[in-house]
Design an enzyme around this catalytic site. Structure first.
Site, PDB file in Angstrom:
ATOM      1  CG  ASP A 190      -1.821   1.136   1.354  1.00  0.00           C
ATOM      2  OD1 ASP A 190      -2.750   1.208   0.540  1.00  0.00           O
ATOM      3  OD2 ASP A 190      -1.613   1.985   2.243  1.00  0.00           O
ATOM      4  CD  GLU A 248      -2.210   2.423  -3.516  1.00  0.00           C
ATOM      5  OE1 GLU A 248      -3.404   2.664  -3.772  1.00  0.00           O
ATOM      6  OE2 GLU A 248      -1.738   2.480  -2.358  1.00  0.00           O
TER       7      GLU A 248
END
Length: 608
Positions: free
Chosen positions: A320, A349
């Protein structure tokens, strides 16, 4: 005699100060042989520490006397239980620590790759396999299914119960959103603000149930991807009440929100203050930003990640907010994991809408090399393609110069920027974006999207529920794009996990999805083949996936009108083929004549 026993108990209790040990145990025969054990307890740093049959390489104290970081050398040390002795003057106590045996060939584990299709699950919203754990007396937020932003009760047991459903879809890997404990007062269901990174949240299950999920997936020949957060913790993380060091988190002092301008991380014109505020600013106020420039923090995160891979037998990470962490720190974190597991896979990400800016973050990027930077990150997420789909490219049906399928063509024309184009994650939506079936409610456009995801280069990812036509409007809040899967809760009026429980429309979505991705499973030409594509004409996009053994022709007609497609233009890819078998209809299509294409239609042809 009783008084003497009681006095001895009090004496031992008064000095046995350890309340936490992280990592709780380690493994022998690891490349990461120098293990930094964090001992936590009241005034633990006042003690001298020694170990039996272990070499202590370093003992580090911080300004907080409640922490002691002890580095041991585990190289060539056999599995077993070892004893640490903590001594303060004449008082002492012991603490056991275990080195466990690794799974055979653990270091050679193979991560997810372009042969996989990943099924993304919003963990709290998929299926409630054990209603008894919906709330926990040890955690603040309780279950409230009527609140779209509350906890609904989805859990690990619910995932396990429906693995056969996921496999039937053609998925080969599962990516649940984070499962470690998140003790925020509200909104904790998404679990990106973790409060204990060594413990599964009790409302999802237990560490042992997570191991069961991994084992059940592997039993089916499927893979488990852990959603890992390196950039931040939740403000309810247990350390936040007693930080090991002031600079364990980035402080200004205290909170300062990131500017979200990830371009500052590679912009040669960026100011130093903007760059710092992007990296060091907090994602939101409830998520303290971890300081990966602090060696203790960085090593803590490296060891935690390796521990989970070994402990839960993982096949990959999705990281993330990868591009918000300290650049050097996140690269060192990634490199350490890949050195331990050379065939593992990690997808980061980097939410950017530029192929060049996304490619910067992939391992061995020539763009990043200009700045003497290498992330060591094997895979990145193709937000460029996702953004084009979300902006409504399939609603641009007139075939103008810069609209319609030419936008996807232009996106793929930048593939040269990626060091490893087959190892990028392609998707139309995820848990943070608008739902695919919200911006394309027509089945024909879902069909075209799935045809693209099933045949383009890269690793396709499907968001739970899309395969039954689930929609959701991000404009109504994140809860709306994270709806409960129908049939996942006892008493649901409908059970879309079963064929009998699906509506005819849901079944249509399901059948298409399953047919495409089960076909894709064995197609090496799709997994690693080359791409040759042709400039779209009249909003018809044609591309080929091919290798020395086979070839697939993909035709996407994004026009609202019938189109006639002449085969003459494609002879460089068709010269040795005379027919194509349509993957979806199984019809044989002659390739020596023009094809008539229905509006908003597509074909995937295996060439013969």
């Amino acid at each position: 005699m009783k008084k003497l026993i009681f006095f001895l108990f009090l004496s031992i209790s008064s000095i046995a100060q350890i309340t936490r040990i992280e990592p709780p145990f380690w493994y022998s025969d690891m490349n990461h042989a120098d293990v930094q054990i964090m001992f936590y307890g009241k005034n633990i740093a006042q003690n001298e520490v020694s170990a039996t049959n272990l070499i202590i390489k370093n003992v580090q104290k911080t300004e907080n006397p409640n922490y002691l970081f002890v580095t041991i050398d585990t190289k060539n040390v056999a599995p077993g239980t070892f004893v640490f002795t903590f001594k303060n003057g004449k008082k002492s106590f012991t603490q056991n620590y275990t080195l466990k045996a690794r799974k055979k060939d653990s270091a050679l584990r193979k991560g997810f790759d372009s042969s996989d299709m990943i099924y993304l699950i919003m963990s709290d919203r998929f299926a409630n396999g054990n209603p008894k754990n919906d709330s926990s007396p040890n955690l603040i937020e309780k279950a409230a299914r009527t609140n779209k932003d509350g906890r609904h009760g989805g859990d690990i047991e619910g995932m396990i119960q429906h693995l056969d459903y996921i496999k039937e879809l053609g998925a080969t890997a599962v990516w649940p959103t984070p499962l470690c404990e998140d003790n925020d007062e509200r909104g904790s269901y998404h679990t990106y603000g973790q409060s204990d990174v060594y413990k599964i949240d009790e409302r999802f299950g237990s560490n042992e149930e997570y191991l069961k999920l991994s084992a059940e997936l592997h039993k089916r020949g499927m893979k488990l991807i852990k959603d890992y957060v390196t950039n931040h913790w939740g403000y309810k993380h247990w350390m936040m009440d007693d930080l090991p060091t002031y600079d364990w988190i980035n402080q200004f002092p205290g909170f300062k929100q990131t500017n979200y301008r990830m371009t500052t991380q590679f912009d040669t014109n960026a100011s130093a203050i903007d760059t710092k505020n992007c990296m060091d600013g907090w994602f939101v106020k409830s998520m303290p930003d971890l300081n990966q420039t602090n060696p203790l923090v960085l090593n803590y995160l490296i060891q935690n990640a390796i521990w989970w891979i070994e402990y839960a037998d993982l096949d990959g990470f999705r990281v993330d907010t990868y591009s918000y962490a300290d650049k050097k720190g996140i690269a060192a974190w990634t490199q350490a994991i890949m050195e331990e597991y050379p065939h593992f896979n990690i997808v980061g990400e980097a939410w950017l809408y530029s192929s060049a800016q996304i490619a910067y973050w992939q391992k061995d990027s020539k763009i990043a090399a200009i700045q003497n930077y290498n992330t060591h990150l094997p895979s990145v997420m193709d937000f460029m393609l996702q953004g084009i789909l979300a902006e409504g490219v399939l609603n641009e049906n007139k075939g103008e110069w810069n609209k319609g399928m030419v936008r996807i063509y232009n996106s793929l024309s930048s593939d040269f920027l990626y060091p490893n184009i087959n190892n990028i994650l392609i998707f139309a939506e995820n848990h943070d974006t608008n739902r695919l079936n919200q911006f394309y409610p027509e089945f024909e456009k879902y069909r075209l999207t799935m045809m693209l995801l099933a045949t383009l280069r890269g690793i396709p990812q499907l968001y739970y529920g899309s395969e039954i036509g689930m929609a959701g409007d991000k404009g109504q809040g994140d809860g709306d794009i994270r709806r409960d899967f129908p049939g996942g809760w006892p008493g649901d009026s409908q059970n879309a996990f079963t064929k009998a429980g699906r509506t005819p429309n849901q079944q249509k979505y399901f059948d298409l999805t399953a047919q495409l991705f089960n076909w894709r499973k064995t197609k090496n030409v799709i997994h690693t083949g080359k791409t040759t594509h042709y400039i779209p004409e009249n909003n018809v996009y044609v591309y080929f996936r091919h290798n020395d053994q086979e070839s697939v022709m993909v035709i996407i007609n994004n026009s609202n009108e019938k189109q006639t497609l002449s085969m003459d233009r494609f002879q460089e890819n068709l010269k040795k083929y005379t027919t194509g078998t349509d993957v979806l209809t199984q019809k044989n299509i002659p390739l020596n004549q023009s094809l008539t294409l229905e509006p908003l239609s597509g074909s995937i042809l295996e060439l013969k």
